[in-house]
Structures are given as C-alpha cells and as structure tokens.
Design a protein around this motif. Sequence first.
Motif, PDB file in Angstrom:
ATOM      1  N   HIS A 191       0.829  -1.202   0.000  1.00 15.39           N
ATOM      2  CA  HIS A 191       0.000   0.000   0.000  1.00 15.39           C
ATOM      3  C   HIS A 191       0.868   1.258   0.000  1.00 15.39           C
ATOM      4  N   ASP A 192       1.982   1.209   0.706  1.00  9.44           N
ATOM      5  CA  ASP A 192       2.833   2.392   0.834  1.00  9.44           C
ATOM      6  C   ASP A 192       3.639   2.634  -0.445  1.00  9.44           C
ATOM      7  N   PRO A 193       3.688   3.876  -0.941  1.00  9.22           N
ATOM      8  CA  PRO A 193       4.383   4.159  -2.201  1.00  9.22           C
ATOM      9  C   PRO A 193       5.875   3.835  -2.190  1.00  9.22           C
ATOM     10  N   TRP A 194       6.589   4.170  -1.125  1.00  9.56           N
ATOM     11  CA  TRP A 194       8.024   3.940  -1.094  1.00  9.56           C
ATOM     12  C   TRP A 194       8.336   2.459  -0.918  1.00  9.56           C
ATOM     13  N   LEU A 195       7.562   1.760  -0.104  1.00  9.01           N
ATOM     14  CA  LEU A 195       7.723   0.313  -0.029  1.00  9.01           C
ATOM     15  C   LEU A 195       7.428  -0.326  -1.370  1.00  9.01           C
ATOM     16  N   ARG A 196       6.470   0.232  -2.080  1.00 12.34           N
ATOM     17  CA  ARG A 196       6.113  -0.295  -3.408  1.00 12.34           C
ATOM     18  C   ARG A 196       7.291  -0.164  -4.379  1.00 12.34           C
ATOM     19  N   VAL A 197       7.998   0.953  -4.327  1.00 11.68           N
ATOM     20  CA  VAL A 197       9.180   1.126  -5.184  1.00 11.68           C
ATOM     21  C   VAL A 197      10.208   0.037  -4.879  1.00 11.68           C
ATOM     22  N   HIS A 198      10.429  -0.235  -3.602  1.00 10.24           N
ATOM     23  CA  HIS A 198      11.402  -1.260  -3.222  1.00 10.24           C
ATOM     24  C   HIS A 198      10.987  -2.641  -3.720  1.00 10.24           C
ATOM     25  N   VAL A 199       9.720  -2.993  -3.547  1.00 10.16           N
ATOM     26  CA  VAL A 199       9.265  -4.319  -3.961  1.00 10.16           C
ATOM     27  C   VAL A 199       9.305  -4.452  -5.480  1.00 10.16           C
ATOM     28  N   ARG A 200       8.928  -3.427  -6.194  1.00 12.89           N
ATOM     29  CA  ARG A 200       9.020  -3.471  -7.659  1.00 12.89           C
ATOM     30  C   ARG A 200      10.457  -3.637  -8.135  1.00 12.89           C
ATOM     31  N   ALA A 201      11.394  -3.127  -7.345  1.00 16.11           N
ATOM     32  CA  ALA A 201      12.812  -3.246  -7.708  1.00 16.11           C
ATOM     33  C   ALA A 201      13.384  -4.618  -7.355  1.00 16.11           C
ATOM     34  N   GLY A 202      12.577  -5.467  -6.717  1.00 13.58           N
ATOM     35  CA  GLY A 202      13.034  -6.798  -6.354  1.00 13.58           C
ATOM     36  C   GLY A 202      13.195  -7.026  -4.873  1.00 13.58           C
ATOM     37  N   GLY A 203      12.866  -6.021  -4.068  1.00 12.37           N
ATOM     38  CA  GLY A 203      12.997  -6.157  -2.626  1.00 12.37           C
ATOM     39  C   GLY A 203      11.885  -6.985  -2.014  1.00 12.37           C
ATOM     40  N   VAL A 204      12.168  -7.534  -0.845  1.00  7.60           N
ATOM     41  CA  VAL A 204      11.205  -8.335  -0.092  1.00  7.60           C
ATOM     42  C   VAL A 204      11.131  -7.772   1.329  1.00  7.60           C
ATOM     43  N   ILE A 205       9.927  -7.500   1.803  1.00  6.64           N
ATOM     44  CA  ILE A 205       9.764  -7.018   3.178  1.00  6.64           C
ATOM     45  C   ILE A 205      10.169  -8.125   4.142  1.00  6.64           C
ATOM     46  N   ASP A 206      11.089  -7.815   5.040  1.00 10.40           N
ATOM     47  CA  ASP A 206      11.638  -8.809   5.948  1.00 10.40           C
ATOM     48  C   ASP A 206      10.993  -8.736   7.330  1.00 10.40           C
ATOM     49  N   SER A 207      10.954  -7.531   7.903  1.00 10.75           N
ATOM     50  CA  SER A 207      10.502  -7.385   9.277  1.00 10.75           C
ATOM     51  C   SER A 207      10.311  -5.905   9.583  1.00 10.75           C
ATOM     52  N   VAL A 208       9.871  -5.645  10.791  1.00 15.55           N
ATOM     53  CA  VAL A 208       9.670  -4.274  11.249  1.00 15.55           C
ATOM     54  C   VAL A 208      10.803  -3.893  12.203  1.00 15.55           C
ATOM     55  N   ALA A 209      11.247  -2.645  12.101  1.00 13.04           N
ATOM     56  CA  ALA A 209      12.236  -2.098  13.033  1.00 13.04           C
ATOM     57  C   ALA A 209      11.525  -1.040  13.878  1.00 13.04           C
ATOM     58  N   PRO A 210      10.890  -1.425  14.982  1.00 12.31           N
ATOM     59  CA  PRO A 210      10.055  -0.478  15.735  1.00 12.31           C
ATOM     60  C   PRO A 210      10.840   0.620  16.447  1.00 12.31           C
ATOM     61  N   LEU A 211      12.168   0.440  16.582  1.00  9.37           N
ATOM     62  CA  LEU A 211      12.997   1.397  17.323  1.00  9.37           C
ATOM     63  C   LEU A 211      14.090   1.961  16.425  1.00  9.37           C
ATOM     64  N   SER A 212      13.751   2.267  15.182  1.00  9.93           N
ATOM     65  CA  SER A 212      14.783   2.550  14.190  1.00  9.93           C
ATOM     66  C   SER A 212      15.535   3.849  14.436  1.00  9.93           C
ATOM     67  N   MET A 213      14.869   4.872  14.898  1.00 10.19           N
ATOM     68  CA  MET A 213      15.506   6.171  15.130  1.00 10.19           C
ATOM     69  C   MET A 213      14.884   6.798  16.364  1.00 10.19           C
ATOM     70  N   THR A 214      15.707   7.370  17.232  1.00 15.69           N
ATOM     71  CA  THR A 214      15.200   8.018  18.440  1.00 15.69           C
ATOM     72  C   THR A 214      15.704   9.453  18.490  1.00 15.69           C
ATOM     73  N   ILE A 215      14.773  10.391  18.632  1.00 15.56           N
ATOM     74  CA  ILE A 215      15.118  11.806  18.707  1.00 15.56           C
ATOM     75  C   ILE A 215      14.539  12.372  19.994  1.00 15.56           C
ATOM     76  N   THR A 216      15.402  12.929  20.806  1.00 10.85           N
ATOM     77  CA  THR A 216      14.968  13.519  22.069  1.00 10.85           C
ATOM     78  C   THR A 216      15.249  15.017  22.056  1.00 10.85           C
ATOM     79  N   GLY A 217      14.495  15.750  22.852  1.00 10.81           N
ATOM     80  CA  GLY A 217      14.719  17.186  22.944  1.00 10.81           C
ATOM     81  C   GLY A 217      13.943  17.776  24.095  1.00 10.81           C
ATOM     82  N   SER A 218      14.340  18.952  24.502  1.00 13.93           N
ATOM     83  CA  SER A 218      13.583  19.670  25.518  1.00 13.93           C
ATOM     84  C   SER A 218      12.262  20.132  24.909  1.00 13.93           C
ATOM     85  N   LEU A 219      11.332  20.531  25.766  1.00 10.64           N
ATOM     86  CA  LEU A 219      10.060  21.039  25.249  1.00 10.64           C
ATOM     87  C   LEU A 219      10.284  22.283  24.398  1.00 10.64           C
TER      88      LEU A 219
END
Length: 264
Positions: A180-208
Amino acid sequence: MDDITDTCAAGIRITTLAERPELAARLWDMKDSWPEFAQHDALAWLLYPRMVAEFPEYVLIATDGDVVVARGFGVPFAQHAPGRDGTLPAQGWDRILMWAFSDQRRGVEADTVSAIEISVATDRQGQGLSGRMLAAMRENARARGFAEVVAPVRPSGKPAEPDTSIHEYAYRTREDGLPHDPWLRVHVRAGGVIDSVAPLSMTITGSLAQWREWTGLPFDASGPVRVPGALSPVHCEPEQGFAVYVEPNVWVRHALGAVAEEGR
C-alpha cells in the motif's frame, strides 16, 4: 568504477562521491522533504560527516547539469558476524550505523550494504528519481562484490497514519498484491522483499523548548503529540521537561544475484 548512468534519464548523472569528491560540500544543497525535527537526530549529526569522509564509495549523488537533484547514503556492515547471525535489528537505522563504524574500526569484513538514506529534491519528486537512485545503490553494491542490500525503509505514506501500528501498516497491500505504501512499493518493484519491522529505528529527544522550535506546536500536555512528518506520535513529558520520538521503519531485503568478479 564507471558512472552509474544506465539507471538515469538523459541529462541526469549518478556517481559515487568517491568518483566526484568535489561534490561533498553540495550534498545538502537541495531542498528535501525531511521534517525539521529529523535534522536533530544525534546519531546523524555524529555520523553523516563520517560517512562522507570514510565511505564515499557508498555515497551516491545525482546531478542534472550543475544542479544536485538527489542523494543516497549506504554503509557496509557484517550482517552475519557472530551475535548477529543475519537477523536485522529492531533498532534499525541507529543500530546499522553503529555496526558499520564498529566493524570498520575493528577490521571486521563487511558482507552486506545497508541503505541509510535516499532523498530527492522536492521540486524533482514524482519523476521516478527515487527508483533510479535505488537501482544505482543496488548496482553499486553488486559491482563491489556484495550479494545483498538491506534497507530500513521510512514509509512515505505513514505520516498520514501516525496512530496505525507499523506492524499492520508494513504488510498492507493493494489489490494487485503490491504494498500500500508508495516507497515500499518502489522497493518491492525493484526486487525487494519485506523482511521485518524495526520499531525502534531512530530516536530523537529534545527539551520542550526544542520541540516547540522544531514543530511550532505547544508541547504543553502530557501524552502523545501528532507532529507533521512523524511516522508515530511524539511522547511529551511536560512535568519532566522533555519529549521523545521513536520512529519505526520497515526492513526490506534486496538480493542482488551474482556478484562482480572484482570483489569488494
């Protein structure tokens, strides 16, 4: 290695930064679609300059004449090193960057290339450049002797659904079976296969105060805050004076087939 021109439309040239080191200072010339808060990821601040300096053969830059229209970053790492065993990490983007530079420092031989970023200038989006950059990244890795590229993909449609579980969103498909997602679709059309989810891929912290500056939002109530461009809500702790964003990504594997004889 020759210019990666066979993946490009006429007039657009894609090369590695190693081939055109004079373009290093121009990598950020173009206006991209990253949200402001994403510019304040601590790991990115630390390691992007090192990717430019230490892995220029994995940095791609697309130019149309003298204009920078897209860029791509990748890093080599040892996916099958002891303790990793080919499993892609839940910490995604952050962990891969740490592995890549740790492997380089310790002299561990890389066996895989991970994509880190593919960005297209905002005025050139919708022209197929993201797919061409992905093809160039795949070909660059193949030419250097690698058999696989992996990517912690930031789904482009996910900011419209920040409350949707990434586990549900990642595997949602259209009637034709493509993501459904456009960017994932580009990857799959290029031959990619969805492997898994990375739920903690990037963490950004900051003050209010920092989050208010980055987003223009008040950040004055405890709980989730929906921020434009974020893939999931930002968690706000006004009593403690901070807010934290944990971004989920989707791991995609690209098998490259036969590798080049020249090796890495």
